[in-house]
Design a protein around this motif. Structure first.
Motif, PDB file in Angstrom:
ATOM      1  N   VAL A  40     -13.840 -44.746 -90.398  1.00  0.00           N
ATOM      2  CA  VAL A  40     -12.614 -44.797 -89.529  1.00  0.00           C
ATOM      3  C   VAL A  40     -12.980 -44.234 -88.332  1.00  0.00           C
ATOM      4  O   VAL A  40     -13.250 -42.999 -88.194  1.00  0.00           O
ATOM      5  CB  VAL A  40     -11.352 -44.176 -90.223  1.00  0.00           C
ATOM      6  CG1 VAL A  40     -10.303 -44.152 -89.375  1.00  0.00           C
ATOM      7  CG2 VAL A  40     -11.289 -44.826 -91.633  1.00  0.00           C
ATOM      8  N   THR A  41     -12.748 -45.026 -87.215  1.00  0.00           N
ATOM      9  CA  THR A  41     -13.058 -44.564 -85.947  1.00  0.00           C
ATOM     10  C   THR A  41     -11.855 -44.605 -85.079  1.00  0.00           C
ATOM     11  O   THR A  41     -11.156 -45.869 -84.929  1.00  0.00           O
ATOM     12  CB  THR A  41     -14.136 -45.377 -85.304  1.00  0.00           C
ATOM     13  OG1 THR A  41     -15.358 -45.383 -85.957  1.00  0.00           O
ATOM     14  CG2 THR A  41     -14.450 -44.855 -83.760  1.00  0.00           C
ATOM     15  N   ARG A  42     -11.613 -43.775 -84.320  1.00  0.00           N
ATOM     16  CA  ARG A  42     -10.226 -43.693 -83.122  1.00  0.00           C
ATOM     17  C   ARG A  42     -10.769 -43.693 -81.934  1.00  0.00           C
ATOM     18  O   ARG A  42     -11.605 -43.156 -81.489  1.00  0.00           O
ATOM     19  CB  ARG A  42      -9.656 -42.223 -83.409  1.00  0.00           C
ATOM     20  CG  ARG A  42      -8.218 -42.271 -82.517  1.00  0.00           C
ATOM     21  CD  ARG A  42      -7.603 -40.924 -82.919  1.00  0.00           C
ATOM     22  NE  ARG A  42      -6.256 -40.902 -82.538  1.00  0.00           N
ATOM     23  CZ  ARG A  42      -5.257 -40.190 -82.766  1.00  0.00           C
ATOM     24  NH1 ARG A  42      -5.533 -39.280 -83.625  1.00  0.00           N
ATOM     25  NH2 ARG A  42      -4.039 -40.348 -82.500  1.00  0.00           N
ATOM     26  N   PHE A  48      -7.811 -47.809 -83.637  1.00  0.00           N
ATOM     27  CA  PHE A  48      -8.535 -47.421 -84.468  1.00  0.00           C
ATOM     28  C   PHE A  48      -9.297 -48.654 -85.101  1.00  0.00           C
ATOM     29  O   PHE A  48      -8.684 -49.594 -85.143  1.00  0.00           O
ATOM     30  CB  PHE A  48      -8.051 -46.966 -85.952  1.00  0.00           C
ATOM     31  CG  PHE A  48      -7.103 -45.678 -85.621  1.00  0.00           C
ATOM     32  CD1 PHE A  48      -7.486 -44.362 -85.762  1.00  0.00           C
ATOM     33  CD2 PHE A  48      -5.910 -45.847 -85.294  1.00  0.00           C
ATOM     34  CE1 PHE A  48      -6.875 -43.319 -85.418  1.00  0.00           C
ATOM     35  CE2 PHE A  48      -4.986 -44.729 -84.694  1.00  0.00           C
ATOM     36  CZ  PHE A  48      -5.358 -43.561 -84.860  1.00  0.00           C
ATOM     37  N   THR A  61     -15.408 -41.625 -97.162  1.00  0.00           N
ATOM     38  CA  THR A  61     -14.774 -42.112 -96.236  1.00  0.00           C
ATOM     39  C   THR A  61     -15.137 -40.763 -94.945  1.00  0.00           C
ATOM     40  O   THR A  61     -14.835 -39.907 -95.270  1.00  0.00           O
ATOM     41  CB  THR A  61     -13.431 -42.166 -96.441  1.00  0.00           C
ATOM     42  OG1 THR A  61     -13.363 -43.247 -97.358  1.00  0.00           O
ATOM     43  CG2 THR A  61     -12.618 -42.738 -95.063  1.00  0.00           C
ATOM     44  N   ARG A  62     -15.623 -41.493 -93.759  1.00  0.00           N
ATOM     45  CA  ARG A  62     -15.493 -40.622 -92.730  1.00  0.00           C
ATOM     46  C   ARG A  62     -14.743 -40.877 -91.436  1.00  0.00           C
ATOM     47  O   ARG A  62     -14.459 -42.048 -91.197  1.00  0.00           O
ATOM     48  CB  ARG A  62     -17.320 -40.486 -92.190  1.00  0.00           C
ATOM     49  CG  ARG A  62     -17.885 -39.842 -93.354  1.00  0.00           C
ATOM     50  CD  ARG A  62     -19.337 -39.298 -92.846  1.00  0.00           C
ATOM     51  NE  ARG A  62     -20.061 -38.365 -94.004  1.00  0.00           N
ATOM     52  CZ  ARG A  62     -21.325 -38.651 -94.321  1.00  0.00           C
ATOM     53  NH1 ARG A  62     -21.921 -39.310 -93.391  1.00  0.00           N
ATOM     54  NH2 ARG A  62     -21.823 -37.790 -95.015  1.00  0.00           N
ATOM     55  N   GLU A  63     -14.236 -39.954 -90.674  1.00  0.00           N
ATOM     56  CA  GLU A  63     -13.544 -40.217 -89.515  1.00  0.00           C
ATOM     57  C   GLU A  63     -14.564 -39.773 -88.386  1.00  0.00           C
ATOM     58  O   GLU A  63     -15.190 -38.954 -88.374  1.00  0.00           O
ATOM     59  CB  GLU A  63     -12.392 -39.200 -89.388  1.00  0.00           C
ATOM     60  CG  GLU A  63     -11.558 -39.517 -90.695  1.00  0.00           C
ATOM     61  CD  GLU A  63     -10.321 -38.756 -90.637  1.00  0.00           C
ATOM     62  OE1 GLU A  63     -10.380 -37.981 -89.579  1.00  0.00           O
ATOM     63  OE2 GLU A  63      -9.530 -38.648 -91.643  1.00  0.00           O
ATOM     64  N   GLN A  65     -14.201 -39.717 -84.206  1.00  0.00           N
ATOM     65  CA  GLN A  65     -13.386 -39.537 -82.751  1.00  0.00           C
ATOM     66  C   GLN A  65     -14.412 -40.409 -81.569  1.00  0.00           C
ATOM     67  O   GLN A  65     -15.364 -39.583 -81.192  1.00  0.00           O
ATOM     68  CB  GLN A  65     -13.086 -38.142 -82.350  1.00  0.00           C
ATOM     69  CG  GLN A  65     -12.188 -37.537 -83.476  1.00  0.00           C
ATOM     70  CD  GLN A  65     -10.690 -38.235 -83.343  1.00  0.00           C
ATOM     71  OE1 GLN A  65     -10.147 -38.472 -82.423  1.00  0.00           O
ATOM     72  NE2 GLN A  65     -10.236 -38.042 -84.737  1.00  0.00           N
TER      73      GLN A  65
END
Length: 67
Positions: A40-42, A48, A61-63, A65
């Motif tokens: 998940v990229t912001r 997103f 699941t990785r985030e 920024q």
């Protein structure tokens, strides 16, 4: 549903619900191939992407920024 998904949200409540729905859909696709995790990229305060990623181990699941 095709990945990556790009989401543009209006507020915090819609951000939470839309991201939850997108990640749930991504999990279903990840379970089918059992090779990719979810990233998940912001990109901005309200944009997103949710993607299946070879760089994220299956089951995680990785985030990220990016702004």
């Amino acid at each position: 549903m095709n990945f990556p998904l790009t989401l543009t949200v209006a507020d915090r409540q819609s951000m939470d619900s839309e991201l939850d729905a997108a990640v749930t859909a991504a999990k279903a696709h990840a379970l089918a191939d059992r090779r990719n995790g979810i990233l998940v990229t912001r990109h901005t305060a309200n944009t997103f992407t949710v993607a299946l990623s070879e760089t994220v181990p299956f089951g995680l699941t990785r985030e990220h920024q990016a702004w």
